[in-house]
Enzyme design. Structure first.
Site, PDB file in Angstrom:
ATOM      1  CB  SER A 238     -10.619 -37.360 -87.677  1.00 39.13           C
ATOM      2  OG  SER A 238      -9.651 -38.288 -87.488  1.00 39.13           O
ATOM      3  CG  ASP A 458     -13.013 -42.557 -82.464  1.00 39.14           C
ATOM      4  OD1 ASP A 458     -12.385 -43.424 -82.990  1.00 39.14           O
ATOM      5  OD2 ASP A 458     -12.582 -41.267 -82.618  1.00 39.14           O
ATOM      6  CG  HIS A 516     -13.550 -41.204 -86.192  1.00 40.38           C
ATOM      7  ND1 HIS A 516     -12.485 -40.640 -85.056  1.00 40.38           N
ATOM      8  CD2 HIS A 516     -12.915 -40.926 -87.138  1.00 40.38           C
ATOM      9  CE1 HIS A 516     -11.881 -40.128 -85.812  1.00 40.38           C
ATOM     10  NE2 HIS A 516     -11.986 -39.827 -87.042  1.00 40.38           N
TER      11      HIS A 516
END
EC number: 3.4.16.6
Length: 652
Positions: A238, A458, A516
């Protein structure tokens, strides 16, 4: 970087003996004082809280750094107490390599990765017990999970009395001198950090400086890790798309300074022998990835039509128009190059320009997606997403667990102070010295392996943008990487887990049916990718030794967009008290607030939530799934949640 002239004196911390919710007094920790600096120390405990495999050791602890002058000569007037959780490899730990794991945020705890993705255990629905994870990344690799920067997770500056609102997931400093208030479903008490945004790193580069000092202490002086293999890798996720390149390149630069005797200070001359940088669903550079925020919700491989063409085009216009997202980011970077060339974030004018760019891009890119009511981390899930399961939060709240860990503070998944600090200087709009894509190129030129791995459901750091980063790198192998094609990632005899483009040490992988947090969705696929990269095998088959064949390149198709996916069933809703703002309906939040909710093991049983509507599509059913293999593997039940995004750089 500017630091406050002083930090408020901490309130007296009330422990578990006098109030439920506070961590118990720390007992039984081993203390190791640095042989280089008497004010530096490591405290730790061995435990089997998560790793229960016979003979496999694990340790939780802190590296304690006192106030000191920073690398750029400014006095840092706060302590840094950085939390780590170290798991030895289940197989041959003495000869196993080591990987650091970092979650993103900025301000998110690496306990997310440990308990929801790739650690030795899953926390069960009761939030009290665990189940062994056979796909743990410490099967063959020593794993070091770090909460950083200061105040994240179990890391802290000074233990401070706090209250925690379950309704909006916020922490407030509290004065308990007149007694501890009664706890209820909406307000809890505990011990945390000072919540002072001046008592932590305020940008990615300063976080890199801090983590390098941690690493110098840990790798030289932690007595429980004396391996024969001195290779170190960094895997991250991320916002780690920025952490990873910046931290790894900073480590590499420091290595070069140690070798040429630019760095000569005792205790800071340990070479960190970098092997691999792995980035999972990384947000790396807005200039490469911004357009994907318009395109992915409109045209993805799941047939989900979250945006109309008109909405997509309007967002693209806001990205490219004068004084739009790209224009503001460019102005930020020009101002930073001129006014803050060393990335201290101590120039108020530059900070204002970059914070404005950060906010503008957030408005143009993030705000429209909120209207879809779809998951930021999984476009096939509803916004109130219960997957991956947040049960680890309750697990880490247990007094017995905190005691076994030796932690003087309660756990917090997200550090508000870090978010405020980073957002206040516009960190996400800024580059570092080379730019983060330049860092990746520098690492590849230095012989470091780099792997970009993206789950294809994601939204927040989607694979469209990740692919653009992979194709936009400028290094000596660029043309060879472009000539490589996409090949299947063969997970086992019956399942293809994704597709990969690889040339030599560099790869980009799209993982099917994953949001994600890729290992939480596809643990076996993620483990195979991780181990193949770590042990110099090709990602597609795991059979080719890349060290022996450095010019290896995948063959197959030029693009992967023709590989379509089925939309999965919507997950069963689970309103979890410690993730209430992201998993509960308004009716459930009201019941928590007025105390009428029925709660069992942190799960709100009444009022019950109804299942969300499926995402919008243009057809009654999407085209066939990408493989004829077995059904995807999932972690047991179902997500952490964060508040609705109010700033762009708020990732896991």
């Amino acid at each position: 970087m500017r630091f406050a002239a002083s930090i408020a004196v901490a309130l007296p911390v009330i422990h578990a003996a006098s109030a439920q919710g506070f961590p118990p007094p720390v007992k039984g920790v081993t203390v190791v004082k640095s042989k280089f600096d008497e004010n530096v120390k490591i405290t730790y405990k061995e435990n089997d809280i998560c790793e229960t495999t016979q003979g496999v050791r694990s340790f939780t602890g802190h590296v304690h750094l006192p106030p000191d002058n920073d690398d750029f000569g400014v006095y840092r007037n706060y302590s840094i107490n950085t939390f780590f959780w170290f798991f030895e490899a289940r197989e041959d730990p003495k000869n196993a390599p080591l990987s650091i794991w970092l979650n993103g945020g900025p301000g998110s705890s690496s306990m997310i990765g440990l308990f929801q993705e790739n650690g030795p255990c899953w926390v069960n629905e009761d939030s009290k017990s665990t189940t062994n994870n056979s796909f743990s990344w410490n099967n063959k690799v020593n794993m070091l999970y770090i909460d950083q920067p200061n105040q994240v997770g179990f890391s802290y500056d000074v233990p401070t009395n706090i209250t925690y609102s379950t309704i909006n997931d916020t922490i407030s400093v509290a004065d308990f001198s007149n007694g501890v208030p009664a706890q209820n479903l909406s307000t809890l008490v505990g011990t945390g950090s000072s919540q002072n945004p001046w008592a932590t790193a305020n940008n990615t580069v300063n976080a890199a400086r801090s983590i390098w000092h941690f690493a110098q202490v840990w790798f030289q002086e932690f007595p429980e890790h004396k391996p024969n293999n001195n290779k170190i890798s960094i895997w991250t996720e991320s916002y780690g798309g920025r952490y990873g390149p910046s931290f790894a390149s900073y480590f590499q630069e420091q290595n070069e300074k140690i070798k040429n005797h630019t760095i000569t200070e005792e205790g800071e001359m340990h070479i960190l022998n970098l092997d691999t940088l792995g980035i999972i669903n990384g947000c790396i550079d807005l200039m490469f990835q911004a357009e994907s925020y318009a395109e992915f919700p409109y045209n993805n491989t799941y047939g989900i039509k979250a945006y109309t063409k008109e909405k997509r085009d309007a967002i693209l216009h806001d990205i490219h128009r004068p004084d739009g997202c790209f224009d503001k980011v460019t102005k930020c970077r020009e101002a930073a190059k001129e006014g803050d060339p060393h990335f201290y974030s101590n120039n108020a004018t530059v900070n204002t320009i970059c914070a404005d760019a950060n906010s503008a891009c957030d408005k143009y890119l993030m705000d429209p997606f909120q209207e879809t009511n779809l998951g930021y981390y999984d476009i096939a899930h509803p916004l109130q997403d219960p997957f991956p399961p947040p049960f680890y939060k309750g697990f880490l709240s247990q007094s017995s667990v905190l005691s076994d860990m030796g932690s003087p503070v309660n756990f917090s998944q997200y550090a508000q102070a870090v978010g405020k600090s980073f957002h206040g200087v516009g960190d996400y709009a800024r580059p570092d010295v080379r730019g983060f894509t330049g860092d990746i190129a520098y690492l590849l030129e230095s012989g470091v392996k780099v792997a970009l791995v993206y789950g294809d459901r994601d939204y927040i750091c989607n694979w469209f943008g990740g692919e653009q980063v992979s194709l936009g790198l400028n290094y000596t192998g660029t043309q060879d990487f472009h000539r490589a094609k996409y090949a299947d990632v063969k997970v086992n005899s019956s399942y293809v887990g994704g597709v990969v483009r690889q040339h030599g040490n560099f790869s980009f992988t799209r993982v099917f049916e994953a949001g994600h947090e890729v290992p939480g969705y596809q643990p076996e696929t993620a483990l195979k990718i991780f181990e193949r990269i770590m042990f110099n095998k090709d990602i597609s088959t795991g059979e080719i030794d890349i060290a022996q064949k450095p010019d290896y390149g995948t063959t197959g198709t030029e693009s992967t967009f023709h590989i379509k996916n089925d939309i999965p069933p919507s997950p069963e809703p689970t309103c979890y008290l410690l993730s209430a703002d992201g998993t509960c309906t308004p009716e459930q939040l009201n019941a928590i607030k007025d105390g009428t909710a029925v709660v069992e093991n942190y799960i709100i049983k009444s009022p019950a939530a109804s299942k969300g509507n499926p995402p919008p599509t243009t057809t009654s059913s999407p085209t066939a799934a990408p493989t004829a293999g077995s059904a995807m593997l999932k972690a047991p039940v179902a997500m952490l949640a964060i508040s609705a995004l109010t700033v762009l750089a708020f990732f896991l």
